[in-house]
Design a protein around this motif. Structure first.
Motif, mmCIF file in Angstrom:
data_model
loop_
_atom_site.group_PDB
_atom_site.id
_atom_site.type_symbol
_atom_site.label_atom_id
_atom_site.label_comp_id
_atom_site.label_asym_id
_atom_site.label_seq_id
_atom_site.Cartn_x
_atom_site.Cartn_y
_atom_site.Cartn_z
ATOM 1 N N ALA A 281 0.605 -1.176 -0.190
ATOM 2 C CA ALA A 281 -0.349 0.645 0.248
ATOM 3 C C ALA A 281 0.857 1.435 -0.229
ATOM 4 C CB ALA A 281 -0.566 -0.323 0.794
ATOM 5 N N ARG A 282 1.979 1.264 0.867
ATOM 6 C CA ARG A 282 2.732 2.302 0.659
ATOM 7 C C ARG A 282 3.842 2.492 -0.681
ATOM 8 N NH1 ARG A 282 8.348 3.389 4.682
ATOM 9 N NH2 ARG A 282 8.684 5.762 3.614
ATOM 10 N N GLU A 283 3.705 1.186 -1.634
ATOM 11 C CA GLU A 283 4.288 1.817 -1.909
ATOM 12 C C GLU A 283 3.579 2.147 -3.288
ATOM 13 O OE1 GLU A 283 7.554 -2.229 -2.231
ATOM 14 O OE2 GLU A 283 5.598 -2.143 -3.660
ATOM 15 N N ILE A 284 2.367 2.279 -3.199
ATOM 16 C CA ILE A 284 1.217 2.326 -4.592
ATOM 17 C C ILE A 284 0.670 3.761 -3.974
ATOM 18 C CG2 ILE A 284 -1.042 2.583 -5.225
ATOM 19 C CD1 ILE A 284 -0.889 -0.541 -4.291
ATOM 20 N N SER A 285 0.721 4.361 -2.992
ATOM 21 C CA SER A 285 0.326 5.387 -2.978
ATOM 22 C C SER A 285 0.953 6.545 -2.198
ATOM 23 C CB SER A 285 -0.412 5.607 -1.160
ATOM 24 O OG SER A 285 0.546 5.184 -0.157
ATOM 25 N N GLU A 286 2.395 6.344 -1.757
ATOM 26 C CA GLU A 286 3.895 7.189 -2.377
ATOM 27 C C GLU A 286 4.344 6.726 -3.113
ATOM 28 O OE1 GLU A 286 5.991 6.780 1.831
ATOM 29 O OE2 GLU A 286 3.763 6.290 3.051
ATOM 30 N N GLY A 287 4.645 5.921 -3.622
ATOM 31 C CA GLY A 287 5.951 6.014 -4.728
ATOM 32 C C GLY A 287 7.323 6.413 -4.653
#
Length: 390
Positions: A207-213
């Protein structure tokens, strides 16, 4: 898709033979969860409430289809049709709800552009075509971060394939808006990835990779990673001797950090976080003089390489970095440098010898072959003593 209608609870009961005489003979309660979700949808008021209710219908349908998989059930056709209808209606409402929305990416407005290199008091001057060759070529990995969101290549490739499937069905949201709103909902409602969009929780990016990049720093944020070198001693932004014993890079493991030498003639360094903080993070994807990996213990540079997948630092870049360190008092005779980190086995020479070879591999035998070994926990990479001093 906007005209797609979802049957009411009573209509769906009729479709599955749960009304009239059918109700008398069919006493199974396996459709109760779907009936309950449809009832909430019947009474949902407002777009957000409808979206929430449609998600409940989707989940109930998926759970039923999964539980009855491989069996010959009379209600299968109606449930699968309801799943399709509720999903299409959900997507239609999401299109209306987030039309024109882009993403919550870390896009940096007016990111730093390459500027003329000043007359530097160290090493070879870079002008004209040299500047263009130095960190100015956007490799595939870096180009992948310059879209709606600064995803790393691994995340970008997965998300792009899934987004293309969504767009092929008529979806019109931007990739960023889809990633923020549609994709997470599909993952939650269909964890196995069998029915909604084809992604499953086990293989999906976090979720962090998707939302923050990948983080793209502003000038103010970049200052937090600045290093100062006085008389050969490297200090962090707080004025403490820089130490990478507790840091980590994906390639070299613990005891290392990533670095870039910017065109502002300042050195920056931080821990490498895959898909979250890359070499491209410091200058928001813009060119740098050199990038690589560094091991620095107690303010003293020990190991140095031009390893960076984004900028593909070459001999010229590495020479530039060694020039910078030498000018600031770092004793290159007491630093081990690997000019070709992609060649196996890795070979380390005294940085002074690499400097004399214009950033390339010297003709003399290496001091260390195979590297210091990749640490799995925080610590200091193996240091060859002798002949290197501490």
């Amino acid at each position: 898709m906007a005209d797609i209608k979802v049957p009411t609870k009573s209509e769906f009961k009729s479709l599955t033979g749960r009304t009239g005489m059918g109700k008398v003979f069919k006493r199974k309660s396996d459709l109760d969860a779907i009936f309950s979700a449809l009832e909430k949808h019947d009474h949902a008021s407002g777009m957000d409430a409808q979206i929430s209710a449609l998600r409940a219908v989707r989940r109930a349908c998926i759970q039923w289809v999964t539980a009855t998989f491989g069996t010959n059930r009379a209600s299968s056709g109606a449930v699968n049709q309801l799943l399709t209808q509720s999903n299409q209606r959900f997507l239609a409402l999401m299109e209306a709800r987030y039309a024109g929305s882009q993403s919550s990416s870390s896009q940096v407005p007016g990111a730093n552009k390459i500027t003329a290199v000043p007359n530097l008091p160290f090493g070879k001057e870079l002008t004209g075509s040299d500047v263009k060759r130095t960190g100015n070529a956007l490799q595939a990995g870096l180009a992948a971060e310059r879209g709606d969101r600064h995803w790393g290549p691994h995340v970008h490739n997965k998300m792009k394939a899934l987004y293309d499937r969504y767009a092929a069905t008529g979806g019109s949201l931007s990739m960023g808006a889809w990633a923020d709103h549609v994709f997470p909902a599909n993952l939650q409602d269909d964890p196995g990835g069998m029915y909604l969009g084809g992604a499953n929780q086990a293989s999906a990016p976090s979720a962090r990779e998707i939302s923050e990049g990948v983080k793209y720093c502003t000038k103010e944020e970049r200052a937090a990673y600045k290093l100062d070198i006085t008389a050969g001693v490297v200090d962090d932004v707080d004025g403490d001797p820089y130490d990478t014993a507790g840091r980590e890079t994906h390639f070299s493991g613990f005891g290392w950090a990533i670095f870039v030498l910017g065109f502002d003639n300042i050195l920056y360094s931080n821990t490498h976080l895959v898909n979250l903080f890359h070499h491209s993070s410091f200058f928001a994807g813009e060119p740098v003089q050199c990038g690589g990996e560094i091991c620095c213990i107690g303010g003293k540079v020990r190991y140095l390489t031009p390893k960076t997948g984004h900028y593909r630092s070459g001999k010229q870049n590495f020479y530039r970095m060694l020039s910078f360190l030498s000018y600031h008092g770092v004793d290159l005779n007491n630093v081990l440098a690997c000019p070709e980190p992609h060649v196996s086995p890795m070979k380390f020479w005294r940085a002074a010898d690499v400097f004399s070879a214009n950033g390339g591999a010297p003709s003399t035998p290496p001091v260390q072959t195979g590297g210091p070994g990749k640490l799995q926990n925080a610590g200091v990479p193996q240091w060859p003593v002798p002949p290197m001093a501490l």
